[in-house]
Design a protein around this motif. Structure first.
Motif, PDB file in Angstrom:
ATOM      1  N   GLY A  51       0.790  -1.224   0.000  1.00  0.00           N
ATOM      2  CA  GLY A  51       0.000   0.000   0.000  1.00  0.00           C
ATOM      3  C   GLY A  51       0.820   1.271   0.000  1.00  0.00           C
ATOM      4  N   CYS A  52       2.148   1.167  -0.131  1.00  0.00           N
ATOM      5  CA  CYS A  52       2.951   2.389  -0.089  1.00  0.00           C
ATOM      6  C   CYS A  52       3.104   3.004  -1.474  1.00  0.00           C
ATOM      7  CB  CYS A  52       4.324   2.111   0.503  1.00  0.00           C
ATOM      8  SG  CYS A  52       5.405   1.209  -0.598  1.00  0.00           S
ATOM      9  N   GLY A  53       2.601   2.335  -2.508  1.00  0.00           N
ATOM     10  CA  GLY A  53       2.660   2.912  -3.847  1.00  0.00           C
ATOM     11  C   GLY A  53       3.878   2.511  -4.648  1.00  0.00           C
ATOM     12  N   LYS A  54       4.631   1.489  -4.183  1.00  0.00           N
ATOM     13  CA  LYS A  54       5.867   1.196  -4.898  1.00  0.00           C
ATOM     14  C   LYS A  54       5.616   0.579  -6.274  1.00  0.00           C
ATOM     15  CE  LYS A  54       6.984  -2.943  -2.076  1.00  0.00           C
ATOM     16  NZ  LYS A  54       5.822  -3.077  -1.200  1.00  0.00           N
ATOM     17  N   LEU A 223      15.735   4.157  -0.782  1.00  0.00           N
ATOM     18  CA  LEU A 223      14.667   5.150  -0.678  1.00  0.00           C
ATOM     19  C   LEU A 223      13.511   4.466   0.054  1.00  0.00           C
ATOM     20  CD1 LEU A 223      13.593   7.228  -3.758  1.00  0.00           C
ATOM     21  CD2 LEU A 223      11.895   6.066  -2.403  1.00  0.00           C
ATOM     22  N   VAL A 224      12.995   5.077   1.099  1.00  0.00           N
ATOM     23  CA  VAL A 224      11.913   4.470   1.876  1.00  0.00           C
ATOM     24  C   VAL A 224      10.610   5.184   1.555  1.00  0.00           C
ATOM     25  CG1 VAL A 224      11.093   3.868   4.179  1.00  0.00           C
ATOM     26  CG2 VAL A 224      13.546   3.933   3.709  1.00  0.00           C
ATOM     27  N   LEU A 225       9.612   4.408   1.146  1.00  0.00           N
ATOM     28  CA  LEU A 225       8.303   4.966   0.806  1.00  0.00           C
ATOM     29  C   LEU A 225       7.311   4.650   1.919  1.00  0.00           C
ATOM     30  CD1 LEU A 225       7.648   4.022  -2.936  1.00  0.00           C
ATOM     31  CD2 LEU A 225       8.015   6.301  -2.039  1.00  0.00           C
ATOM     32  N   TYR A 226       6.462   5.600   2.239  1.00  0.00           N
ATOM     33  CA  TYR A 226       5.348   5.329   3.135  1.00  0.00           C
ATOM     34  C   TYR A 226       4.138   6.087   2.630  1.00  0.00           C
ATOM     35  CZ  TYR A 226       2.540   4.810   7.328  1.00  0.00           C
ATOM     36  OH  TYR A 226       1.531   4.498   8.206  1.00  0.00           O
ATOM     37  N   PHE A 227       3.059   5.383   2.377  1.00  0.00           N
ATOM     38  CA  PHE A 227       1.805   5.998   1.982  1.00  0.00           C
ATOM     39  C   PHE A 227       1.993   6.928   0.778  1.00  0.00           C
ATOM     40  CE2 PHE A 227      -2.054   8.630   2.878  1.00  0.00           C
ATOM     41  CZ  PHE A 227      -2.944   7.594   2.782  1.00  0.00           C
ATOM     42  N   GLY A 228       2.753   6.444  -0.200  1.00  0.00           N
ATOM     43  CA  GLY A 228       2.885   7.178  -1.448  1.00  0.00           C
ATOM     44  C   GLY A 228       3.908   8.289  -1.443  1.00  0.00           C
ATOM     45  N   ALA A 229       4.617   8.468  -0.353  1.00  0.00           N
ATOM     46  CA  ALA A 229       5.580   9.563  -0.311  1.00  0.00           C
ATOM     47  C   ALA A 229       6.939   9.048   0.158  1.00  0.00           C
ATOM     48  CB  ALA A 229       5.090  10.661   0.623  1.00  0.00           C
TER      49      ALA A 229
END
Lengths: 319, 315, 626
Positions: A51-54, A223-229
């Motif tokens: 769900g983080c958008g990756k 690069l760490v993604l969380y919730f699309g950002a």
């Protein structure tokens, strides 16, 4: 060092169908504006939970999904039309599920021929030579070429997927969870193969995974993604050792490590915010032990913390 | 819940418009002068003038459609020239006879079909399964109109158990028992195919569900086999069985046309066939529109039943 | 293709149908060559002759026409019209479905709305309307039947295409430079074609029936021409006096439709890969037991074991092949102990776990040997009622994917209450109160608000907590957890592991924890057993095994796994693949991939050797045990 890939404010918003009586509603922001650059020969790891958008992000990079905003530049040339064929020669994609990414009713040869014929316009003899060369480079026996995908194990199928991506002779490979579907003993084989191919062909990798240890083992930067950002970017050897962003630290603490005692690093909910109704401010604030009122009202911007490490946090960890 | 039903009803409006449009367009395909074509054998100059006015035939197509719709909304479906009475009266009378026949057959087919399917799945490859599978195979292969004829020859002509045809006895009939005696054979002939299809689907739906992980979970909890099959599995299987019940209602309704002919049942199917043969187009048009619209509403009820069963639907 | 034909031929009913329909089709083909009377020659002097009359094998009809001749000509017509209608509907409908499914968006919306409209009619109404407009006639009946079947194909094929279009190979084809038309024709069509063939073969019988029906109503073939339905319709007025005129065409329709249906079902089954693997069978309430060896002696199990698995063998029997998934496994758990079972996919770890309570799907699973002793009582071959008493009461399970393992249509509270009520005669209210307490125990926030949720309304982590609560419902002695955190994100996994660890310490639970992750084993388990190709190759206290693995496989498997904090590095891969369990080698299954293997390793069975808590199945272990 030259720049292989530059992404500027790339974002994706999925439109939502309006209700019967309501007008157009704001879309779902799957990827918030993301900017970064990757140098030639570098491996950039991209980490995030479901769900983080990756995946959305990866599909935009290879042109399978038109971005809602922002630009993609490959080796200084701007690519902004969503034409996969044009992208195809520059950037290629290795899929997560190796079996599902091969058409069950085509032989391996037919699968590998398509990019050579359609992207590079090669003749038959030239194609055969090139296929033999690529197949050899991924350690597969030439007699496999006339078999069908279901005859292969996951590891072999993933090598075929890699061979298909290489056949287009791209500059950059986007690897979307390339080893998640594989057993650990096979996973190591594929990872080592990828490392060697990168040197042999002078490739640049974007390596997407949910497995921190794997990403750390193969990447130069992460690069760490969380919730699309993007919440944090930094060098692979330091980002999980000295995370600045509380989410990165939570990830690092959650990964099971031999010899580290079990502790549940978080007892506040683990739910993501509702993507249909995103909170103002920092998306992680609801789970964050350091959150203040500032976090709940103002979205933090990505800012440098030290050399080569950036984090989007109002209250980053200090040394 | 109420919101779901409301939304479902609203979503039926475009479907109803579409259905009427399709019927209208098909009828507009009739070659030649529309008034003469519509009236067929009844094309007296008087009638032609009347229908030209009624349908606004000198206007463009869309205008005629709106006019036709408008008239229908006011209960004016035109006049049947072969029967010389308003279409809506005839349709309504015939519809009730069909509703009784199709309704009884549909309910019987649903109950028997699900029952057979569950038994068949629970005893997969056992004797009961083999017998049911074979019976189903015969059932879905036999033309219902042929089966009807065979039933008449055997049970009405030879054994004289049931009356040969009709809905009520001409003299002294009219009560429920009389109806039951008359409906037994047509309903049996009509429900055979639907029972077979429903049984087949229920069996495969049950087998599909019985392999699911949550059935294993139920067993791991220690739930008994009867409850696993009749509770956990059947409930989940109903999610895929209910839409088939809705679909089969359409097939039962369709099969009723043949059965009404064979058994001289005074239903709407027989009316439609006769109207086509006599080229009474307005009667055909009215009958088709009314039945199709009722079927749409019936399917909404099926969807509502489905949403009561499956909490995942209400989105 | 050859495999398809072989499968079809093995299906006896389908072969019978094939033979019958081929025979009828051949007859229909050669009808013009047969020495028959003309089907339309009227001879009123010889009306209604019964079968076996002179010169008329099947008798004559109401106009004295030869029934045999009319039957064959009618069959010819019916078959041709039915097949033509099926082809027309199949091609048009499949084309629409593929375009709608692939293109999606507005095109899809428009096509499917139109299809929905057509499907909103009971099919015969539409057919009647079309015939009413075009006028009665065989050709118009054909058009009507084809038209009403188009939506069926369009909807089916769209569904399949939609699933395929989302598959990654379509994306891959786009990246290979293929355009949309090329993708539809070369990537999708080959995958959709079998479905179209199945849909046609299962509906062609139906279409023959429908055209016959329209002719029966007098709306299809017009006199004197007659297909089978028309013959039946014209004979109806005389059905009581001369039933044979009805029976002859009726039986022919029945034969055609039945044989087509049989063949169609056979084609469907032969093209369905699930049938080959036996996956369409209904699993029995408990795994079939067919012991091939003597029951192991109870004394051989460790005396202090709560649960002891002895020489367990579980196999899958699929179409003549035997997959030896579990091949003589010995395990033992003491009260309050956590035993980790680790292995890669196909190593037999899950099958071992499921065999304990007879939950291996059967068919195709069969337990062929060994014993499972719970407090000394052998559960293999125990009566179903006994197994049922123990399931969930003394030994319970936590499964991998909580979305598929919870029943989607029951509220979580009801599922928990059911777990209690099947073993204890408590009231509904009391069961609900206990369910609430369980949700509280697994630290679900706001359990009062969650107890009436359906599983799909919860997140993955919350669902797995419900799964754990269900396992705890009756205070079991042992919980068998089969990869309970594999489907979860890493932050959620950490919470679930922490919860399990606390619960087992608070309640003195014994846990058998199946996993493929060394990190998880290291954090949670007291002892570990490593499985490879259906056998345990090494077992011992977790810390000792991880620090000094004795089996080459264990050592190399640990070396494969990158660990957080190790930095960027080359990983030590194991070359080759595990052996397939339907062709296990003699001797050590790992020998082919092992750099220490010698001829002896491949010679024969290798037993577990070791001292104290540790043992290993290797002739040349890496570590000598003290």
């Amino acid at each position: 060092m030259t720049e292989a890939l530059r992404v500027t404010n790339l974002s994706k918003t999925f439109p939502r169908a309006g209700g019967l009586f309501a007008g157009a509603r704001p879309g779902v922001r799957a990827v918030r504006p993301v900017s970064f650059a990757v140098e030639t020969g570098e491996t950039l790891g991209i980490v995030g939970e479901s769900g983080c958008g990756k995946s959305t992000f990866a599909r935009m990079l290879v042109g399978l999904l038109p971005p809602s905003g922002g630009e993609i530049e490959i080796e200084g040339r701007r690519l902004d039309n969503a034409d996969p064929a044009r992208f195809g020669k520059m950037i290629q994609y290795v899929f997560q599920d190796p079996i599902s990414s091969l058409n069950p009713r085509k032989t391996i040869r037919q699968i590998l021929e398509a990019p050579l014929r359609l992207l590079h316009g090669m003749g038959r003899a030239e194609r055969d030579a090139r296929i033999a060369e690529i197949f050899d480079s991924v350690h597969l026996r030439p007699e496999f070429l006339d078999r069908y995908p279901h005859e292969f194990s996951g590891g072999q199928a993933q090598r075929i997927g890699i061979a298909r991506a290489l056949a287009a002779a791209p500059r950059i490979l986007v690897l979307d969870e390339p080893v998640s579907a594989l057993d650990v003993s096979v996973q190591a084989q594929v990872l080592n193969l990828l490392a060697r191919l990168k040197d042999d062909f002078g490739l640049t990798y974007l390596f997407i995974s949910h497995d921190l240890a794997v990403v750390e083992a193969v990447s130069d930067r992460v690069l760490v993604l969380y919730f699309g950002a993007v919440v944090e970017i930094g060098r692979a050897e330091s980002i999980f050792k000295r995370p600045r962003h509380p989410y990165t630290r939570l990830l690092a603490d959650s990964a099971p490590v031999v010899g580290r005692p079990l502790r549940a690093p978080e007892q506040r909910g683990s739910e993501l915010p509702d993507p249909l109704d995103p909170p103002p401010g920092c998306a992680f604030a609801g789970r964050c032990p350091r959150a203040t009122d500032l976090c709940r009202t103002e979205e933090p911007r990505l800012r440098p913390m030290e050399e080569d490490q950036l984090a989007a946090c109002h209250h980053p960890f200090e040394d | 819940m109420g919101r779901y039903i409301l939304r479902r009803l609203l979503s039926a409006i475009p479907v109803l418009l579409g259905i009427t449009a399709i019927v209208f367009l098909i009828m507009a395909m009739i070659p030649g002068d529309p008034a003469t074509a519509l009236l067929g054998a009844y094309a007296t100059p008087d009638n032609v003038a009347r229908i030209n006015k009624q349908l606004g035939l000198n206007h463009p197509l869309w205008y005629r459609y709106v006019l036709w719709l408008w008239n229908m909304l006011h209960g004016d479906f035109g006049r049947s020239y072969s029967l010389n009475r308003p279409v809506i009266f005839e349709v309504w009378e015939r519809l009730s006879a069909t509703a009784v026949l199709a309704g009884v057959s549909w309910v019987a087919a649903s109950i028997l079909g699900i029952l057979a399917g569950v038994v068949s799945a629970a005893r997969q490859y056992g004797l009961a399964d083999k017998v049911i599978t074979f019976a189903v195979l015969i059932g879905i292969s036999i033309p219902s109109f042929f089966l009807g004829i065979m039933l008449i020859l055997f049970f009405a002509v030879d054994l004289r158990w049931f009356p040969v045809s009709g809905m009520y006895a001409i003299y002294g009939g009219g009560d429920l028992l009389d109806l039951a005696r008359h409906i037994a054979m047509p309903a049996a002939a009509l429900s055979v195919v639907a029972t077979g299809v429903i049984a087949r689907l229920s069996r495969s739906a049950m087998l599909e569900v019985l392999r699911q992980d949550y059935i294993r979970t139920a067993r791991a909890k220690g739930v008994g086999e009867r409850r696993v099959i009749l509770g956990h599995a059947l409930r989940a299987a109903m999610v895929s069985i209910i839409p088939v019940l809705g679909l089969q209602a359409g097939f039962v309704l369709s099969g009723a046309v043949y059965i009404e002919i064979v058994f001289q049942w005074p239903g709407i199917g027989r009316m439609l066939v006769n109207a086509i043969l006599q080229r009474d187009i307005l009667l055909v048009q009215g009958g088709v529109v009314v039945v199709a619209c009722l079927y749409v509403i019936f399917n909404i009820l099926v969807d509502v039943a489905q949403s009561l069963l499956d909490p995942r639907i209400k989105t | 293709m050859r495999q398809f034909l072989r499968l079809l031929a093995r299906n006896r009913l389908a072969s019978l149908g094939g033979v019958v329909i081929t025979g009828i089709a051949m007859l229909a083909l050669i009808t013009p060559l047969l020495p028959l009377q003309h089907p339309d020659v009227i001879d009123t002097a010889h009306r209604f002759l019964f079968p076996f009359s002179e010169g008329h094998l099947l008798g004559t009809d109401q106009l004295g026409r030869d029934l045999l001749s009319r039957l064959l000509w009618g069959t010819r017509l019916s078959l041709a019209v039915g097949v033509a209608a099926a082809l027309a509907a199949g091609i048009v409908g499949s084309g629409m479905g593929m375009v709608a499914g692939y293109v999606g968006g507005r095109t899809d919306n428009i096509i499917m709305r139109a299809v929905d409209m057509l499907m909103a009619f009971p099919y015969i109404l539409l057919a009647l309307a079309i015939v009413a407009a075009l006028g009665p006639g065989l050709m118009n009946a054909l058009i009507a039947v084809a038209a009403v079947n188009v939506p069926f194909f369009a909807r089916n094929i769209r569904g399949i295409t939609l699933g395929l279009a989302r598959r990654e190979f379509v994306d891959a084809a786009r990246l290979s430079g293929k355009g949309h038309l090329r993708i539809i024709l070369t990537e999708l069509l080959p995958n959709v074609l079998p479905v179209i063939v199945v849909a046609m073969s299962t509906t062609v019988g139906w279409m023959i029936l429908e055209t016959a029906g329209l002719s029966f109503l007098g709306l299809g073939a017009q006199p004197p021409q007659a297909d089978l339905g028309g013959m039946l319709g014209q004979a109806r007025s005389a059905m009581i006096t001369s039933p044979h005129t009805s029976v002859v065409p009726g039986v022919m329709i029945f034969l055609i439709v039945m044989s087509v249906n049989l063949l169609g079902d056979g084609v469907r089954d032969a093209l369905d890969p699930r049938l080959r693997s036996g996956a369409l069978s209904r699993p029995r309430a408990s795994t079939r037991v067919a012991r091939q060896h003597a029951v192991p002696a109870p004394e051989a199990a460790p005396a202090d074991a709560l649960l002891a698995v002895q020489a367990l063998e579980t196999q899958f029997h699929v179409t003549g092949r035997v997959y030896r998934a579990v091949n003589g496994v010995d395990l033992a758990v003491k009260p309050g102990e956590c035993l980790g079972v680790i292995g890669e996919s196909g190593s037999g770890k899950s099958v071992t776990a499921l065999s304990v309570m007879g939950l291996v799907a059967s068919p195709p699973g069969v337990i062929t040997g060994g014993a499972v002793r719970y407090r000394g009582e052998d559960l293999i071959g125990a009566p179903y009622a006994r197994l049922r008493d123990l399931r969930g009461e003394s030994i319970s399970y936590i499964f991998q994917d909580p979305l598929s393992t919870l029943h989607p249509l029951y509220r979580v509270g009801d599922q928990l209450a059911e777990a209690i009520r099947v073993h204890h005669p408590v009231s509904r209210a009391e069961a609900r109160a206990r369910a609430l307490q369980l949700l509280h125990d697994v630290r679900i926030p706001n359990p009062e608000g969650r107890i009436d949720d359906y599983p799909h309304e919860m997140s993955g982590g919350m669902r797995q907590r419900v799964g754990i609560a269900m396992a705890l419902a009756n205070d079991p002695d042992i919980i068998i957890a089969d990869e309970p955190t594999t489907a979860l994100d890493v932050t959620v996994q950490a919470q679930i592991l922490g919860l399990l660890d606390d619960l087992r310490r608070d309640r003195g639970l014994a846990i058998v924890f199946i996993t493929h992750d060394f990190g998880v084993v290291a954090q949670l388990c007291d002892r570990v057993a490593v499985m490879y190709a259906g056998q345990i190759v090494e077992t011992g206290p977790t810390a000792e095994v991880l620090a000094a693995p004795a089996h080459p496989y264990t050592r190399r498997l640990i070396a494969c796994v990158p660990e957080l904090g190790g930095g960027r590095r080359e990983l030590a891969a194991i070359p080759g693949l595990p052996p397939s369990v339907d062709a296990l080698p003699d001797g050590c299954a790992f020998a082919a991939r092992c750099d220490r293997a010698v001829a002896d390793c491949r010679a024969g069975r290798i037993d577990m050797t070791g001292t104290g808590a540790r043992s290993v199945r290797c002739l040349f272990p890496e570590e000598a045990f003290a």
